[in-house]
Scaffold this motif. Structure first.
Motif, PDB file in Angstrom:
ATOM      1  N   UNK A 258      21.240  64.408  87.375  1.00  0.00           N
ATOM      2  CA  UNK A 258      22.419  63.949  88.108  1.00  0.00           C
ATOM      3  C   UNK A 258      22.541  64.616  89.474  1.00  0.00           C
ATOM      4  N   UNK A 259      21.948  65.826  89.611  1.00  0.00           N
ATOM      5  CA  UNK A 259      22.100  66.578  90.866  1.00  0.00           C
ATOM      6  C   UNK A 259      21.404  65.911  92.046  1.00  0.00           C
ATOM      7  N   UNK A 260      20.534  64.930  91.790  1.00  0.00           N
ATOM      8  CA  UNK A 260      19.846  64.243  92.888  1.00  0.00           C
ATOM      9  C   UNK A 260      20.742  63.126  93.419  1.00  0.00           C
ATOM     10  N   UNK A 261      21.793  63.513  94.086  1.00  0.00           N
ATOM     11  CA  UNK A 261      22.792  62.554  94.562  1.00  0.00           C
ATOM     12  C   UNK A 261      22.271  61.702  95.717  1.00  0.00           C
ATOM     13  N   UNK A 262      21.246  62.173  96.421  1.00  0.00           N
ATOM     14  CA  UNK A 262      20.715  61.411  97.561  1.00  0.00           C
ATOM     15  C   UNK A 262      19.560  60.491  97.174  1.00  0.00           C
ATOM     16  N   UNK A 263      19.063  60.611  95.961  1.00  0.00           N
ATOM     17  CA  UNK A 263      17.913  59.796  95.559  1.00  0.00           C
ATOM     18  C   UNK A 263      18.310  58.331  95.524  1.00  0.00           C
TER      19      UNK A 263
ATOM     20  N   UNK B  91      14.652  58.021  82.070  1.00  0.00           N
ATOM     21  CA  UNK B  91      16.098  58.212  82.037  1.00  0.00           C
ATOM     22  C   UNK B  91      16.564  58.732  83.387  1.00  0.00           C
ATOM     23  N   UNK B  92      17.435  57.986  84.027  1.00  0.00           N
ATOM     24  CA  UNK B  92      17.932  58.395  85.335  1.00  0.00           C
ATOM     25  C   UNK B  92      19.446  58.558  85.308  1.00  0.00           C
ATOM     26  N   UNK B  93      19.874  59.723  85.782  1.00  0.00           N
ATOM     27  CA  UNK B  93      21.309  59.979  85.953  1.00  0.00           C
ATOM     28  C   UNK B  93      21.672  60.093  87.434  1.00  0.00           C
ATOM     29  N   UNK B  94      20.700  59.820  88.298  1.00  0.00           N
ATOM     30  CA  UNK B  94      20.966  59.884  89.740  1.00  0.00           C
ATOM     31  C   UNK B  94      22.010  58.845  90.099  1.00  0.00           C
ATOM     32  N   UNK B  95      23.159  59.250  90.605  1.00  0.00           N
ATOM     33  CA  UNK B  95      24.283  58.325  90.764  1.00  0.00           C
ATOM     34  C   UNK B  95      24.093  57.262  91.836  1.00  0.00           C
ATOM     35  N   UNK B  96      23.207  57.494  92.806  1.00  0.00           N
ATOM     36  CA  UNK B  96      23.062  56.561  93.926  1.00  0.00           C
ATOM     37  C   UNK B  96      21.684  55.909  93.997  1.00  0.00           C
ATOM     38  N   UNK B  97      20.954  55.923  92.892  1.00  0.00           N
ATOM     39  CA  UNK B  97      19.669  55.240  92.845  1.00  0.00           C
ATOM     40  C   UNK B  97      19.898  53.744  93.001  1.00  0.00           C
ATOM     41  N   UNK B  98      19.318  53.150  94.043  1.00  0.00           N
ATOM     42  CA  UNK B  98      19.565  51.737  94.325  1.00  0.00           C
ATOM     43  C   UNK B  98      18.327  50.870  94.184  1.00  0.00           C
TER      44      UNK B  98
ATOM     45  N   UNK C 236      15.031  69.686  89.705  1.00  0.00           N
ATOM     46  CA  UNK C 236      16.338  70.321  89.507  1.00  0.00           C
ATOM     47  C   UNK C 236      16.800  71.132  90.709  1.00  0.00           C
ATOM     48  N   UNK C 237      15.875  71.470  91.617  1.00  0.00           N
ATOM     49  CA  UNK C 237      16.264  72.231  92.816  1.00  0.00           C
ATOM     50  C   UNK C 237      16.011  71.461  94.105  1.00  0.00           C
ATOM     51  N   UNK C 238      15.563  70.217  93.986  1.00  0.00           N
ATOM     52  CA  UNK C 238      15.272  69.409  95.186  1.00  0.00           C
ATOM     53  C   UNK C 238      16.476  68.516  95.480  1.00  0.00           C
ATOM     54  N   UNK C 239      17.569  69.117  95.871  1.00  0.00           N
ATOM     55  CA  UNK C 239      18.832  68.401  96.014  1.00  0.00           C
ATOM     56  C   UNK C 239      18.828  67.369  97.134  1.00  0.00           C
TER      57      UNK C 239
END
Length: 496
Positions: free
Chosen positions: A229-234, A249-256, A206-209
């Motif tokens: 969701x806050x892990x936008x770079x993951x 469950x992943x909410x990371x928007x850019x997980x590829x 949650x704090x490893x942005x």
């Protein structure tokens, strides 16, 4: 006479002196380089060479106290096992690491890697070593330490962990607590055999942005894995053999990219999932191919590459309505105990081709020693066809571990007859994990020999070659390049 001899001696000494002065050369004192450049050169040396250089140069000695990357292992410290007792190696390892760290200034330290075997008994030292090494500015920390070690999260506090970009922990307990905010620059996190719960990992994430890559292996306390969701770079996630895991469950928007080898789990990636590359292996689940084709098109609709490894397939691949509209690369590895069940219908894999309208590359690998099938030589009177099922984008097809199964011959013929854009077809009658390219079987191994094959496998390869001659060669269009790979004539020869 004495005067004459003395004069001669004086004259001789004078001539020798003049000769020595004429022939004298300036003493070599090394390159005249600025100190900062010499220190940079020193930082590029391997650990042992850097230590030796510090013994003969005052500049390198000062630089040694600020050496940027410390890698401690039996190899880097020159502690070889030959003719030495474990107790002696353990004593030398501990004393050497302790001496180096206590004499390091802490200034300029960018990386610490500690590889200690169980017999080194370093657990009582690690906390003090970490207190010395983890300072403001350190970027990489890797601990490959004995089991049952509790990583002290306190060493990351007071801003000392905020510069860490790469954290690699093995065989330890890692217990981040609520409110932890000390890994703001972390881009790579690798936990291997680490005791950590889902809530504790959530506190950390949650704090490893800045996190870009997350790898979890054998973390057996994880039951639910939630990626916020806050892990936008993951962009990369790997989950491997976390045996208690039930939900991801992943909410990371850019997980590829997602690679996972786990038991049956519930997957959720959100409606806006951008997952493009998936490598899946359900280690304890039957019929992975059926699960993937029925469940995943709606969960990960934007997939472009898909790799499936299945250990047990007891049912044929079903026909479904949902599609992988963006899938261009598909690889299916059948590597389990098929011999214990009824023959698998390879022809049913046409369902994957049907649900992938833009598929360009299809690779099928089958381990020969697990195959059970109906031979094409016994059931050649009726060969199934699906002329209405066209695969317009398919260009490259590889079948590794090709056998004389009727259903595999039917699959190959179907592709040749219904893939108008096909450019290359490779059929390899031998399954070899190390030979993943057309490099020649012997040349891919250090010992210069191919992987071993049983007599039955070699005989089956010969049957497969005969099946190709009878049923496939005549159907290859002139526009298609056919590569048929046979057993190695040197390593796989048997006398009939």
């Amino acid at each position: 006479g004495s005067i004459t001899s003395g004069a001669r001696k004086r004259n001789s000494h004078s001539q020798e002196g003049e000769h020595s002065q004429c022939c004298k050369r300036p003493r070599y004192s090394g390159p005249n380089l600025p100190e900062d450049i010499l220190c940079h050169i020193h930082s590029l040396m391997p650990l042992r060479d850097a230590a030796r250089a510090a013994c003969v140069s005052r500049i390198f000695l000062d630089s040694w106290r600020c050496y940027p990357k410390l890698t401690f292992s039996n190899k880097t410290l020159g502690l070889k096992r030959s003719n030495r007792r474990r107790a002696d190696i353990a004593r030398d390892f501990t004393s050497t690491v302790d001496h180096i760290l206590k004499n390091h200034s802490g200034i300029g330290l960018k990386g610490l890697r500690l590889e200690a075997h169980d017999y080194c008994k370093v657990k009582s030292y690690i906390n003090s070593w970490l207190q010395i090494a983890i300072t403001r500015g350190i970027e990489e920390v890797s601990l490959l330490v004995p089991s049952h070690y509790n990583f002290p999260c306190s060493v990351l506090s007071d801003g000392r962990g905020n510069s860490i970009r790469d954290l690699y922990l093995t065989h330890c307990a890692f217990r981040p607590t609520v409110g932890i905010d000390c890994l703001r620059s972390l881009t790579k996190l690798h936990l291997y055999y680490v005791c950590i719960t889902g809530d504790e990992l959530g506190c950390l994430l949650s704090s490893s942005f800045a996190l870009e890559r997350l790898e979890l292996r054998y973390c057996n306390e994880l039951i639910i894995l939630k990626i916020p969701f806050c892990l936008e770079r993951l962009s990369f996630l790997m989950v491997y053999e976390c045996e208690m895991l039930q939900m991801i469950e992943s909410k990371a928007p850019n997980l590829s990219t997602f690679r996972f080898w786990v038991g049956p789990v519930q997957l959720s990636f959100g409606d806006s999932s951008q997952l493009k590359h998936l490598d899946v292996n359900f280690s304890s689940k039957n019929n992975s191919c059926s699960y993937v084709i029925t469940k995943l098109p709606s969960i990960v609709p934007h997939l472009e590459t898909l790799t499936i490894s299945s250990s047990i397939e007891m049912v044929n691949t079903p026909v479904v309505a949902n599609k992988f509209f963006h899938l261009k690369y598909l690889e299916i590895n059948l590597c389990g105990a098929f011999k214990a069940f009824s023959p698998y219908d390879y022809f049913s894999l046409v369902s994957f081709l049907d649900v992938s309208p833009v598929l360009e590359t299809f690779i099928l690998s089958v381990q020969q020693f697990v195959m059970k099938h109906d031979s094409v030589f016994e059931y050649a009177s009726y060969m199934r066809q699906m002329p209405a099922h066209k695969h317009h984008r398919l260009k490259n097809v590889q079948i590794i571990g090709f056998c004389s199964a009727k259903s595999m011959v039917e699959l190959t013929c179907h592709i040749l007859e219904n893939a108008p854009s096909l450019e290359c077809l490779t059929v390899d009658t031998v399954y070899d994990e190390e030979d993943d390219d057309n490099t020649g079987r012997c040349s891919v191994r250090k010992n210069g020999r191919c992987g071993p094959l049983t007599r039955d496998m070699i005989l089956e390869a010969d049957k497969a070659l005969e099946a190709i001659r009878r049923n496939i060669l005549g159907k290859v269009p002139s526009t298609v390049k056919l590569n048929v790979r046979e057993p190695c004539s040197r390593c796989h020869y048997i006398e009939l």
